[in-house]
Design a protein around this motif. Structure first.
Motif, short mmCIF file in Angstrom:
data_model
loop_
_atom_site.label_atom_id
_atom_site.label_comp_id
_atom_site.label_asym_id
_atom_site.label_seq_id
_atom_site.Cartn_x
_atom_site.Cartn_y
_atom_site.Cartn_z
N LYS A 1 10.05 -0.93 -17.60
CA LYS A 1 11.62 0.02 -16.39
C LYS A 1 11.33 -0.14 -15.28
O LYS A 1 12.30 -0.85 -14.34
N LYS A 2 10.74 0.61 -14.41
CA LYS A 2 10.49 0.30 -12.61
C LYS A 2 9.95 -1.10 -12.51
O LYS A 2 10.67 -1.52 -11.22
N VAL A 3 9.23 -1.96 -13.59
CA VAL A 3 8.89 -2.89 -13.29
C VAL A 3 10.60 -3.62 -12.68
O VAL A 3 10.87 -4.01 -11.65
N ARG B 1 5.78 2.05 -6.94
CA ARG B 1 4.78 3.62 -7.80
C ARG B 1 5.86 4.45 -6.98
O ARG B 1 5.68 5.18 -6.67
N SER B 2 7.27 3.88 -6.03
CA SER B 2 7.80 4.84 -5.16
C SER B 2 7.01 5.94 -4.48
O SER B 2 7.08 7.25 -4.40
N GLY C 1 15.11 4.05 1.58
CA GLY C 1 15.27 5.28 2.06
C GLY C 1 13.32 5.50 3.14
O GLY C 1 13.38 6.69 3.11
N THR C 2 12.65 4.58 2.35
CA THR C 2 11.15 4.92 2.32
C THR C 2 10.97 5.24 4.32
O THR C 2 10.60 3.87 4.81
N ILE D 1 1.07 6.40 -0.58
CA ILE D 1 1.07 5.63 0.23
C ILE D 1 1.40 4.34 -0.45
O ILE D 1 -0.34 4.19 -0.98
N ALA D 2 1.24 2.85 -0.06
CA ALA D 2 1.58 1.99 -0.73
C ALA D 2 1.47 0.98 0.89
O ALA D 2 2.66 0.76 2.17
N MET D 3 0.46 -0.13 0.16
CA MET D 3 0.11 -0.72 1.53
C MET D 3 0.27 -2.03 1.40
O MET D 3 0.51 -3.09 0.45
N VAL D 4 1.25 -3.73 2.37
CA VAL D 4 1.49 -4.40 1.77
C VAL D 4 1.07 -5.20 2.87
O VAL D 4 1.20 -5.00 4.64
N PHE D 5 0.20 -6.33 2.65
CA PHE D 5 -0.64 -6.82 3.78
C PHE D 5 0.07 -8.81 3.85
O PHE D 5 0.86 -9.16 2.77
#
Ligand code: ADP
Ligand code: ADP
Length: 226
Positions: free
Chosen positions: A113-115, A151-152, A185-186, A78-82
């Motif tokens: 590519k992902k970036v 990171r999807s 859709g995450t 999971i990814a966190m955004v502060f």
């Protein structure tokens, strides 16, 4: 599947403070849930337990059907955004966004590519080679989100991500966050103490008070029956 289930989760800090008491919540795959309530009601603690940044004192936490109580944060996908952007000042936008993938030892071409894909979604393409100091607050916050989306992950956890922005930018970013969440859709859990944000952003609002869930509903229901 990235359904998140909190089954009677509690948190007692070592000093005896009970910050969260038997909170149960089923968050569907792809759902955007807002945790709202006054300062000190246990929102951050709840989010931090989902992230694995705080131990769970009692209850079970399931992500994608798997009990993750004892899993390290990096193994929860999971990814966190502060609220603080926490960008690396000496790295470009590109390197900031790609950093989690570099840590994961991903191939350089794949990272690139992902970036670039994430930058496109976030309208950051023109700024990829700039450093954070040369960006506006809203752009920096988008870079922080970009670093999360590259990171999807199975889920995004956001703790007051817009509260450092000025009022006008905050309103603009609200629209962007909402659009981005729909597009990707995450599954997202978003913490705020701002009522307006709670009413305008999510699919479902969870109102917390003194460590417990007081009310759960769709924004409109809560607005009609406060
Ligand atoms: P919110 O995010 O809603 O402002 P928090 O989850 O940060 O609430 O805090 C919930 C309660 O737990 C508050 O009473 C707070 O003072 C307490 N608390 C938070 N972190 C700690 C800690 N590390 N040790 C002891 N008490 C804490
Ligand atoms: P928030 O912005 O979520 O309200 P705070 O400013 O309340 O955060 O807390 C910042 C940090 O201090 C957090 O790491 C939290 O765990 C810790 N903290 C909060 N309340 C207490 C407390 N009563 N005792 C010890 N640590 C606390």
């Amino acid at each position: 599947m990235a359904e998140i289930v909190l089954d009677k989760i509690s948190k007692r800090y070592p000093d005896g403070t009970t910050a969260v008491e038997e909170v149960s919540l089923e968050i569907a795959d792809g759902e955007f849930v807002i945790l709202v309530g006054p300062s000190g009601c246990g929102k951050s603690t709840t989010l931090n337990m989902i992230a694995g940044l705080e131990d769970i004192s009692a209850g079970d936490l399931l992500i994608g059907g798997e009990r993750v109580n004892d899993k390290a944060p990096r193994d929860r996908d999971i990814a966190m955004v502060f609220q603080s952007y926490a960008l690396y000042p000496n790295m470009t936008v590109r390197d900031n966004m790609g950093f989690p993938l570099k840590l994961a030892k991903m191939d350089r071409a794949v990272i690139r590519k992902k970036v670039e894909e994430a930058a496109k979604v976030l309208e950051l393409t023109p700024y990829l080679d700039r450093k954070p100091a040369n960006l506006s607050g809203g752009q920096r916050q988008r870079v922080a989100m970009g670093r999360a989306i590259v990171r999807s992950p199975k889920a995004f956890l956001m703790d007051e991500p817009l509260s450092n922005l000025d009022a006008k930018l905050r309103v603009q970013m609200r629209t962007q966050v909402s659009r981005l969440q729909k597009q990707l859709g995450t599954t997202t859990v978003y913490v705020t103490h701002d009522q307006t944000e709670a009413m305008t952003l999510g699919d479902r609002v969870v109102v917390m008070r003194a460590g417990r869930v007081q009310q759960v509903g769709h924004p409109q229901e809560l607005y009609d029956h406060p």
